[in-house]
Design a protein around this motif. Structure first.
Motif, PDB file in Angstrom:
ATOM      1  N   PHE A   1       0.845  -1.187   0.000  1.00  0.00           N
ATOM      2  CA  PHE A   1       0.000   0.000   0.000  1.00  0.00           C
ATOM      3  C   PHE A   1       0.884   1.242   0.000  1.00  0.00           C
ATOM      4  N   LEU A   2       0.389   2.313  -0.638  1.00  0.00           N
ATOM      5  CA  LEU A   2       1.098   3.589  -0.679  1.00  0.00           C
ATOM      6  C   LEU A   2       0.387   4.606   0.198  1.00  0.00           C
ATOM      7  N   THR A   3       1.160   5.517   0.758  1.00  0.00           N
ATOM      8  CA  THR A   3       0.552   6.591   1.542  1.00  0.00           C
ATOM      9  C   THR A   3      -0.326   7.453   0.636  1.00  0.00           C
ATOM     10  N   LEU A   4      -1.378   8.015   1.220  1.00  0.00           N
ATOM     11  CA  LEU A   4      -2.358   8.784   0.457  1.00  0.00           C
ATOM     12  C   LEU A   4      -2.213  10.283   0.678  1.00  0.00           C
ATOM     13  N   HIS A   5      -1.527  10.675   1.763  1.00  0.00           N
ATOM     14  CA  HIS A   5      -1.417  12.088   2.126  1.00  0.00           C
ATOM     15  C   HIS A   5       0.052  12.503   2.227  1.00  0.00           C
ATOM     16  N   ASN A   6       0.307  13.761   2.015  1.00  0.00           N
ATOM     17  CA  ASN A   6       1.645  14.305   2.240  1.00  0.00           C
ATOM     18  C   ASN A   6       1.969  14.272   3.731  1.00  0.00           C
ATOM     19  N   GLY A   7       3.182  13.862   4.060  1.00  0.00           N
ATOM     20  CA  GLY A   7       3.600  13.852   5.456  1.00  0.00           C
ATOM     21  C   GLY A   7       2.878  12.835   6.318  1.00  0.00           C
ATOM     22  N   GLN A   8       2.281  11.839   5.706  1.00  0.00           N
ATOM     23  CA  GLN A   8       1.529  10.827   6.463  1.00  0.00           C
ATOM     24  C   GLN A   8       2.481  10.026   7.346  1.00  0.00           C
ATOM     25  N   SER A   9       2.207   9.996   8.654  1.00  0.00           N
ATOM     26  CA  SER A   9       3.123   9.351   9.600  1.00  0.00           C
ATOM     27  C   SER A   9       2.608   8.017  10.126  1.00  0.00           C
ATOM     28  N   ALA A  10       1.366   7.659   9.794  1.00  0.00           N
ATOM     29  CA  ALA A  10       0.803   6.388  10.262  1.00  0.00           C
ATOM     30  C   ALA A  10      -0.192   5.876   9.229  1.00  0.00           C
ATOM     31  N   MET A  11      -0.371   4.569   9.216  1.00  0.00           N
ATOM     32  CA  MET A  11      -1.343   3.948   8.318  1.00  0.00           C
ATOM     33  C   MET A  11      -2.093   2.877   9.101  1.00  0.00           C
ATOM     34  N   GLY A  12      -3.419   3.013   9.161  1.00  0.00           N
ATOM     35  CA  GLY A  12      -4.233   2.057   9.895  1.00  0.00           C
ATOM     36  C   GLY A  12      -4.837   1.014   8.976  1.00  0.00           C
ATOM     37  N   PHE A  13      -4.940  -0.208   9.472  1.00  0.00           N
ATOM     38  CA  PHE A  13      -5.477  -1.315   8.690  1.00  0.00           C
ATOM     39  C   PHE A  13      -6.561  -2.023   9.498  1.00  0.00           C
TER      40      PHE A  13
ATOM     41  N   LEU B   1       5.923   6.391  10.175  1.00  0.00           N
ATOM     42  CA  LEU B   1       6.280   6.385   8.759  1.00  0.00           C
ATOM     43  C   LEU B   1       7.107   7.627   8.429  1.00  0.00           C
ATOM     44  N   PRO B   2       8.047   7.529   7.482  1.00  0.00           N
ATOM     45  CA  PRO B   2       8.777   8.728   7.044  1.00  0.00           C
ATOM     46  C   PRO B   2       7.804   9.734   6.434  1.00  0.00           C
ATOM     47  N   LYS B   3       7.950  10.984   6.758  1.00  0.00           N
ATOM     48  CA  LYS B   3       7.028  12.009   6.269  1.00  0.00           C
ATOM     49  C   LYS B   3       7.461  12.459   4.877  1.00  0.00           C
ATOM     50  N   ARG B   4       6.856  11.839   3.877  1.00  0.00           N
ATOM     51  CA  ARG B   4       7.202  12.098   2.482  1.00  0.00           C
ATOM     52  C   ARG B   4       5.964  12.555   1.714  1.00  0.00           C
TER      53      ARG B   4
ATOM     54  N   PHE C   1       8.862   0.786   3.205  1.00  0.00           N
ATOM     55  CA  PHE C   1       9.858   1.043   2.171  1.00  0.00           C
ATOM     56  C   PHE C   1       9.755   2.516   1.774  1.00  0.00           C
ATOM     57  N   SER C   2      10.903   3.198   1.699  1.00  0.00           N
ATOM     58  CA  SER C   2      10.882   4.622   1.370  1.00  0.00           C
ATOM     59  C   SER C   2      12.118   4.997   0.576  1.00  0.00           C
ATOM     60  N   LEU C   3      11.916   5.746  -0.522  1.00  0.00           N
ATOM     61  CA  LEU C   3      13.002   6.291  -1.333  1.00  0.00           C
ATOM     62  C   LEU C   3      13.982   5.220  -1.797  1.00  0.00           C
ATOM     63  N   GLY C   4      13.432   4.080  -2.223  1.00  0.00           N
ATOM     64  CA  GLY C   4      14.279   3.028  -2.766  1.00  0.00           C
ATOM     65  C   GLY C   4      14.969   2.178  -1.731  1.00  0.00           C
ATOM     66  N   GLU C   5      14.818   2.501  -0.454  1.00  0.00           N
ATOM     67  CA  GLU C   5      15.453   1.720   0.602  1.00  0.00           C
ATOM     68  C   GLU C   5      14.409   0.856   1.309  1.00  0.00           C
ATOM     69  N   THR C   6      14.832  -0.334   1.699  1.00  0.00           N
ATOM     70  CA  THR C   6      13.965  -1.217   2.472  1.00  0.00           C
ATOM     71  C   THR C   6      14.352  -1.084   3.935  1.00  0.00           C
ATOM     72  N   THR C   7      13.498  -0.436   4.695  1.00  0.00           N
ATOM     73  CA  THR C   7      13.801  -0.186   6.099  1.00  0.00           C
ATOM     74  C   THR C   7      12.684  -0.737   6.965  1.00  0.00           C
ATOM     75  N   LYS C   8      13.030  -1.629   7.867  1.00  0.00           N
ATOM     76  CA  LYS C   8      12.018  -2.185   8.754  1.00  0.00           C
ATOM     77  C   LYS C   8      11.810  -1.222   9.916  1.00  0.00           C
ATOM     78  N   LEU C   9      11.170  -0.085   9.585  1.00  0.00           N
ATOM     79  CA  LEU C   9      10.955   0.936  10.605  1.00  0.00           C
ATOM     80  C   LEU C   9       9.901   0.508  11.617  1.00  0.00           C
ATOM     81  N   SER C  10       8.979  -0.309  11.162  1.00  0.00           N
ATOM     82  CA  SER C  10       7.917  -0.753  12.059  1.00  0.00           C
ATOM     83  C   SER C  10       7.589  -2.200  11.751  1.00  0.00           C
ATOM     84  N   SER C  11       7.567  -3.008  12.750  1.00  0.00           N
ATOM     85  CA  SER C  11       7.191  -4.408  12.571  1.00  0.00           C
ATOM     86  C   SER C  11       6.119  -4.739  13.589  1.00  0.00           C
ATOM     87  N   ILE C  12       4.971  -5.096  13.114  1.00  0.00           N
ATOM     88  CA  ILE C  12       3.854  -5.395  14.003  1.00  0.00           C
ATOM     89  C   ILE C  12       3.501  -6.858  13.848  1.00  0.00           C
TER      90      ILE C  12
END
Length: 638
Positions: free
Chosen positions: A442-454, A478-481, A507-518
């Motif tokens: 899934f891709l972020t939908l908003h600018n600067g989105q810091s969380a995604m709920g499922f 999430l990285p604010k992009r 995943f952000s800017l071509g890098e795979t970063t396990k910033l959050s693991s739930i």
């Protein structure tokens, strides 16, 4: 007489038993002397009615036939059909259906967590009884009978459950067994248990075996690919509210009408309804072996007036024909989903008491061929006997001939997540072999989105409101992009016991970063809604339109946020204010509308917004993508 001699050595440990906790009848079985056998209860019967009666004046609790005999004295304390309520919430549609039924006189209420509970007067006190507590009384009765037969107190058991029981119902059933004093080795689905018994009794059988399981409260059909000791579940379908009880109700309703015609509405007191149900149940059973049957309902008005209940088998078959049709529709659906034909099926195993009905056997024979229908096992005992086979497989390694059986299970529901506007994206498909693992991005939908709920759902519809809500998790930090630049991969892992684990990687800017693991376990629950999961095919067109709308929504919202992200790069303050206003108008509009909004109207709003492309033409925004999606949607509805 005891059939097992207790002792101190490991070899003298009492054998584990199999339990079939049924809606109408329950049974226990054990593997002794190289074969499984049903354990008789204290009344000498091999099955026990799943009835429970709480004495309102003292501490006595009656089970089975004794409960049935006592029940007429205080019908609100006479509990049955508990299996249809166990593991459900009070606001579940099925619970409300039973609560408001004229044929169920017990009181159902809610506990502090919203679970369905019974309210009874017992031992002089008003108290609540959870369905697990009530079902445990039936299992205690079975355990006591088994303990006496095997001369043992501590006992391991395999418990059967319907194939379409969700995790909440499975756990509640397991808890009931534990309350009864069993050490639960495993839960086995009823069709698999029945098939296991049949296949071990007929070890030469190979090929595709269909189990037609029509019990007192549930209907399941399962296709199993049998290759020696390898049993692969190919597909299963079912209805957890289709059973012999529903046939009883149709017959009761028929004779209610006759009673009202002759005596008026006032004749139908709660106690008379209970007596009528008992008589109609006997009538139904007798019509399986006789062409016509009559039975007398005595003293219907408290005086000398009797009422004769009489019916031919032909009339009975007319009354229940719609339910038989429904079962055959489920059979056909199961085969279609598997991609096989009736000709591919080598054996059809009939289990469940309802399969004694001649019309059912006729319909199944006509569809598959009479030579494939197997009725050489007792349909009332097959599940308990199969559970006993499973119990010995788990506990006694000396039985080498059945030790290496492998049963491959499948997921009974699809599992997915709702990220935007209620559109469910499936991650694990219905029928996936367990254990199952799959992921979706899934891709972020908003600018600067810091969380995604499922939100997690089980079911086959694309619109979340038509599926069963399971639980929710949030991926934070999430990285604010810019909208769409951060990707979240959600992974579902569904194990053999249908426990769901969820993982999320960022995943952000071509890098795979396990910033959050739930990682979380979710008990798969069931809340029945207006359109059930079986309606997916019928409502495909509506679901497709809903998906069109959500995809258009996401595409337009992403475009809006891309425009806003680069807004500060404009030099003209007038252009900035103009474009910001246009973005605000369209954004507010998109939040107000839903999938019932005409696509032409959305297109008009979008074309008005597209005029901003002039001042921002150097940024090369993708206006074409949402435009084409809208055009395709408009063509779809025309």
């Amino acid at each position: 007489m005891s059939h097992f001699k207790a002792g101190a050595s490991a070899k003298s440990k009492p054998p584990a038993i199999g339990i079939d906790l049924g809606t109408s009848f329950s049974a226990a079985a054990v593997f002794l002397d190289g074969k499984p056998e049903a354990i008789r209860n204290k009344e000498g019967q091999r099955t026990t009615p799943s009835y429970i009666f709480y004495n309102e004046r003292n501490s006595n609790i009656w089970v089975g036939s004794a409960a049935d005999n006592q029940g007429i004295s205080c019908i609100t304390n006479f509990l049955f059909d508990v299996k249809r309520i166990i593991g459900r919430k009070y606001n579940d549609d099925y619970v409300q259906l039973i609560k408001n039924s004229e044929d169920h006189h017990f009181i159902i209420t809610s506990d502090s967590d919203g679970n369905a509970v019974f309210e009874v007067k017992h031992n002089g006190m008003h108290m609540k009884k959870w369905p697990e507590d009530v079902s445990s009384e039936v299992m205690k009765y079975l355990k006591n009978s088994a303990s006496e037969y095997l001369n043992a107190e501590d006992m391991d058991a395999v418990i059967s459950v319907p194939a379409h029981f969700n995790q909440a119902q499975r756990r509640a059933t397991e808890k009931a067994a534990e309350l009864a004093g069993f050490n639960v080795l495993k839960l086995i689905t009823e069709p698999v248990a029945g098939a296991l018994y049949y296949l071990r009794e007929n070890p030469h059988v190979c090929g595709k075996v269909l189990v037609y399981d029509f019990g007192g409260g549930t209907f399941d059909v399962t296709v199993i690919d049998v290759n020696k000791n390898q049993y692969e579940i190919m597909n299963r379908e079912g209805d957890i509210f289709l059973g012999g009880r529903d046939m009883d109700k149709l017959v009761v309703d028929y004779f209610k009408g006759k009673l009202i015609e002759e005596y008026g509405e006032q004749i139908l007191t709660p106690k008379l309804r209970r007596r009528l149900l008992n008589k109609c149940t006997v009538l139904k059973e007798r019509l399986s072996i006789q062409e016509e049957y009559s039975i007398v309902l005595e003293c219907i008005d408290g005086n000398e007036h009797d009422f004769t209940i009489s019916m031919t088998r032909t009339k009975y078959e007319q009354i229940i024909s719609a339910l038989i049709d429904k079962s055959m529709d489920i059979v056909k659906k199961c085969l279609t989903k598997t991609g096989i034909t009736p000709e591919d099926i080598t054996n059809v195993v009939l289990i469940g008491s309802v399969t004694r009905t001649p019309k059912i056997r006729q319909r199944v024979s006509e569809y598959f061929g009479a030579n494939k229908i197997k009725t050489d096992i007792n349909p009332d005992e097959a599940v308990a006997l199969g559970a006993a086979y499973q119990a010995v497989l788990l506990t006694q390694s000396e039985f080498r001939d059945i030790e290496n059986i492998t049963i491959s299970e499948v997921s009974p529901f699809s599992l997915g997540v709702d990220v935007t506007k209620g559109l469910v994206r499936k991650i694990i498909e219905k029928g996936s072999r367990l254990p199952a693992r799959n992921d979706i991005e899934f891709l972020t939908l908003h600018n600067g989105q810091s969380a995604m709920g499922f939100k997690i759902y089980e079911g086959e519809r694309k619109n979340a409101i038509h599926n069963n809500y399971v639980g929710e998790f949030i991926c934070r930090n999430l990285p604010k992009r810019k909208a769409g630049e951060v990707k979240v991969k959600v992974t579902f892992i569904l194990d053999y016991n249908r426990i769901l684990r969820v993982e999320a990687n960022v995943f952000s800017l071509g890098e795979t970063t396990k910033l959050s693991s739930i990682v979380q376990e979710y008990p798969l629950c069931q809340h029945v809604v207006t359109s059930n999961i079986g309606d997916a095919e019928k409502n495909k067109a509506d679901d497709d339109l809903f998906e069109f709308f959500v995809n258009i929504y996401c595409s337009i919202k992403t475009l809006i946020h891309h425009v806003l992200y680069y807004l500060e790069d404009l030099h003209s303050d007038i252009d900035k204010r103009y474009i910001k206003q246009k973005c605000s108008i369209l954004d507010s509009y998109m939040e107000k509308i839903n999938h019932n909004t005409p696509f032409n109207e959305i297109l008009d709003m979008f074309l008005a917004f597209e005029k901003i492309n002039g001042p921002m033409k150097d940024f090369h925004f993708d206006f074409e993508k949402p435009y084409q999606k809208l055009k395709r949607a408009i063509e779809k509805v025309q």
